[in-house]
Design a protein around this motif. Structure first.
Motif: not given
Length: 811
Positions: A626, A628, A634
């Motif tokens: 993940k 961001v 995200s």
């Protein structure tokens, strides 16, 4: 090797006192009196001559042979029972130190031509069987499973872990789920839903194969979990019906019929089930690269409900005594309506609100699948050679319509007069698969066999997915249109050979499978094509040794593969949430898993103690990464890690029925070491995983029983973060009626409402803390009734143990 075995035997000897077992054995064979044909799966119960109590039991193998081990010195007799035959009691025999083995010779069963209405045969059988290549768990004495679903049974197996979504794992990885010896016709979320809807009443046993041989398809990094259904197994018409209902809308019913006349056998059935699922979750994400730092808080509530069902029909016809043909058709339906509301709050570093809005999603989905298969089997008498072939066709479709309304709210959370943005998604996925298998088995000497075979598989997937965004609900023309669909084709050709041999107390099985894979992913919007062609080899080995006195050792090795599915590879964003994007990685490679297992077991009159240390090395393991960005978006995708190595062990003590009580306790622990040095971010690390579970069964009266199950897993580290601990409890009672033809069952799942989870992920771009709350507390009541006498199916269902001497199964 010889000195290693002797040393291990000396180490295990002091522990064998736990098992309290003997070193004697009773052997023999069972045949039909009229034809002298060997009878398989016949119940053999050894009873003490003094009080006729059952001290051990076994089933005959495909050659009609049996060997009941672990008998202490004493005098016994054997009772043989099988549906359709008159029960047989042997002469008494004596086990002594000088003569530890009693050969009962050939025992002949006579056909029972008298109607058996109202007559029942009772036998005691172990709930857990430690076979040479697998562990087998019977569901016959699981009140918590009666009236439940397949997921409930899987949660009761000490080697398996089942998460809140219904996903099954074995030693921390995802196993391949089989139904009656064949891979399940679906995977991923669709498989989880299928198992959560499938009636547990139809399941006979669960087979856990941690190290499958080259005989089986190499797909699946976590071994194989084979769900064996009850056989619609000798004369005339028989069947069963069931009804159940629960406090969370889990209501269903169904039935099965079977008919046999001469050479023809027909059986089939259907079920329908309505279910409801509610959940809630909270996520708090801090964007570390925004200037200034921002916080995003999300709350989601979801309600889902829908109908599911299936219909299946199988026919078998004996062409001759050596040849038979069979065919089957199965239809499956799953409909789902969903209503989901998500609220978003964006705040600054001081958590002062900057922006607030919500998104409501309503969707309808329908999945239909059809599977048709046909096969042929011929035995070459009298040499025991066998050839079998089968072809299988499967088609499936998943249609879904989703409508999303996004509202701008005031900073206090009240509605505004601003336009409501509308997003629609129409998805139409169609799958087609064709498979052909050809297998040949022949004996190899006195105690061995050779298997060779070929498997060809061709699969096509067309995923049409159109996303439209409108300025408001009254707009005629969309602001944007995006085609998120793809096409996927794969062709697999593989061949295998296995050699197995039993030499006294030593058994060995070696094999190798060679495979050629061709895959092609086509992106609908751009026309871009990603193809992968690769060859793989999958060796396997299984060595076992019986020390006597109920002690057995098993060493196994297997190489497996997990191939990326289309949704893991698709680089197009299919998410409808602009702040939470999921994309695939078309460059991701398959992962290869080398697994080594050392299993030791001690079995005696009190039960079985099993120790199972293992080591697993995974090349190219997948990790969800993940990231961001500065806008707070995200993005989650898949990446190959350089390697993941894990090692651990489990210790399970299974106690046979002592008075009214029986059960098991299992604890396991492992350490996982991740090497992610190939990635730009440092996701390397290690984690400790622990778990414990217990299962207690109490027979209150002859017809009333109780079962309780508790599972606990402490918190553990995962790539980029940490997951919380989990607790699950399950209790059930069963009341049998009318000569065991009917039963009423009551079960309670998670009575203290403790099953929830939380997680934390972090990297240089963000920190995210999330909690998920899906209440699973529920109560269910069910009723089932069986009638008639079931027919003997000619086709073997389920996967037999790999080694050539299944009569050596240790209970």
């Amino acid at each position: 090797m010889r000195y290693s075995i002797i040393l291990l035997g000396l180490i295990l000897s002091p522990l064998s006192a736990i098992a309290q077992g003997g070193a004697g054995a009773a052997t023999g064979s069972v045949v039909a009196d009229a034809t002298s044909e060997p009878l398989a799966s016949v119940s053999v119960a050894v009873r003490a001559a003094a009080d006729s109590s059952v001290v051990a039991g076994e089933l005959t193998n495909q050659s009609g042979r049996f060997r009941v081990a672990n008998l202490a010195a004493g005098t016994y007799f054997v009772q043989i029972t099988s549906l359709g035959y008159t029960p047989l009691t042997s002469d008494e025999f004596t086990i002594t130190a000088a003569n530890p083995t009693a050969d009962l010779g050939t025992l002949r069963l006579m056909v029972d031509a008298i109607a058996l209405e109202g007559v029942s045969v009772e036998a005691e059988q172990s709930r857990v069987i430690v076979a040479p290549d697998r562990n087998i768990y019977s569901t016959a004495e699981m009140p918590v499973a009666a009236g439940g679903v397949a997921t409930d049974i899987l949660r009761s197996v000490p080697e398996l872990e089942v998460d809140i979504e219904g996903s099954v794992s074995l030693r921390g990885t995802t196993p391949q789920i089989y139904l009656n010896g064949r891979p399940a016709p679906m995977e991923g979320e669709a498989l989880n839903v299928y198992l959560q809807q499938f009636p547990a009443d139809r399941i006979d046993r669960i087979e856990v194969i941690a190290n499958p041989s080259a005989r089986y398809n190499a797909e699946g990094g976590g071994g194989i979990v084979n769900i064996v259904l009850k056989k619609d197994v000798n004369l005339g018409l028989s069947g069963s019906v069931f009804l159940n209902g629960g406090t969370r809308g889990g209501t269903g019913g169904g039935g099965r019929l079977a008919y046999q006349e001469g050479r023809l056998t027909l059986f089939g059935g259907s079920f329908m089930r309505f279910s409801e699922r509610n959940s809630s979750s909270t996520d708090f994400r801090t964007n570390l690269i925004a200037d200034p730092v921002t916080h995003l808080e999300q709350h989601e509530t979801s309600e889902q409900s829908g109908w599911s069902g299936s219909l299946d029909l199988t026919g078998e016809f004996d062409l001759t005594e050596e040849s038979m043909i069979w065919s089957e058709v199965q239809l499956y339906r799953n409909g789902d309506d969903s209503d989901r509301l998500t609220t978003y709050l964006l705040s600054d570093v001081g958590e002062i609100p900057i922006d607030r809005y919500d998104r409501r999603s309503t969707s309808e989905s329908l999945r239909l699948s059809t599977e048709a298969a046909a096969g042929f089997r011929h035995k070459f008498a009298p040499r025991g050679h066998e050839i079998s072939a089968q072809v299988e066709f499967e088609t499936g479709g998943n249609n879904e319509e989703e409508l999303i309304r996004q509202r701008i709210l005031t900073l206090e959370g009240d509605p505004t007069e601003l336009p409501v943005e509308i997003t629609t998604e129409d998805a139409d996925e169609n799958e087609r698969e064709t498979k052909f298998e050809l297998d040949y088995v022949r004996p190899w000497g006195e105690g061995g066999q050779i298997e060779i075979g070929y498997e060809g598989n061709m699969q096509d997937t067309d995923d049409g997915r159109l996303l439209r965004i409108f300025e408001d609900i009254d707009a005629d023309n969309p602001l944007s249109v995006r085609d998120n669909g793809y096409g996927y084709n794969e062709i697999f050709n593989s061949a295998y050979i296995t050699l197995a041999r039993k030499m006294g107390s030593f058994g060995a099985q070696l094999g190798v499978r060679a495979e050629r894979a061709n895959t092609e992913l086509t992106i609908a919007e751009t026309g871009e094509v990603f193809d992968k062609d690769y060859s793989s080899f999958f060796p396997s080995a299984n060595l076992s040794y019986e020390f006597g006195g109920g002690k057995q050792m098993r060493i196994a090795y297997s190489r497996r593969i997990r191939r990326p599915s289309p949704w893991v590879m698709n680089p197009i964003n299919q998410s409808t949430d602009p702040l939470n994007i999921r994309i695939g990685n078309p460059d991701i490679d398959p992962m290869y898993i080398d697994s080594y297992t050392l299993g030791a077991s001690w079995t005696g009159s009190l039960g079985t103690l099993r120790l199972s240390p293992y080591y697993r090395s995974t090349e190219g393991d997948w990790a969800q990464i993940k990231k961001v960005d500065e806008e707070g978006v995200s993005t989650v995708t898949w990446e190959n890690l350089a390697s993941v190595k894990s090692y651990g062990t489990s210790l399970t003590a299974s106690v046979r029925e002592v008075g009214p009580l029986s059960g098991y306790v299992s604890v396991s622990g492992s350490r996982e070491v991740r090497d992610a040095s190939n990635l730009a971010f440092d996701y390397s690390g290690d984690a400790i995983r622990l778990s414990a579970r217990g299962n207690l069964t109490a027979r209150i009266t002859r017809n009333t029983s109780f079962q309780g199950m508790v599972f606990y897993m402490p918190g553990r580290d995962v790539p980029q973060g940490h997951m919380s601990s989990r607790v699950m409890m399950h209790f059930g009672m069963r009341q049998q009626l009318w000569g065991d033809r009917a039963s009423v069952n009551l079960s309670v799942l998670d009575p203290f409402d403790m099953f929830d989870s939380s997680f934390k992920t972090s990297d240089p771009t963000h920190v995210q803390i999330g909690t998920s709350r899906r209440s699973m507390r529920s109560a269910r009541i069910s009723f089932s009734y069986s009638f008639g006498k079931p027919p003997e199916g000619a086709r073997q269902e389920g996967m037999e143990p790999e080694t050539v001497a299944p009569d050596q199964v240790i209970r």
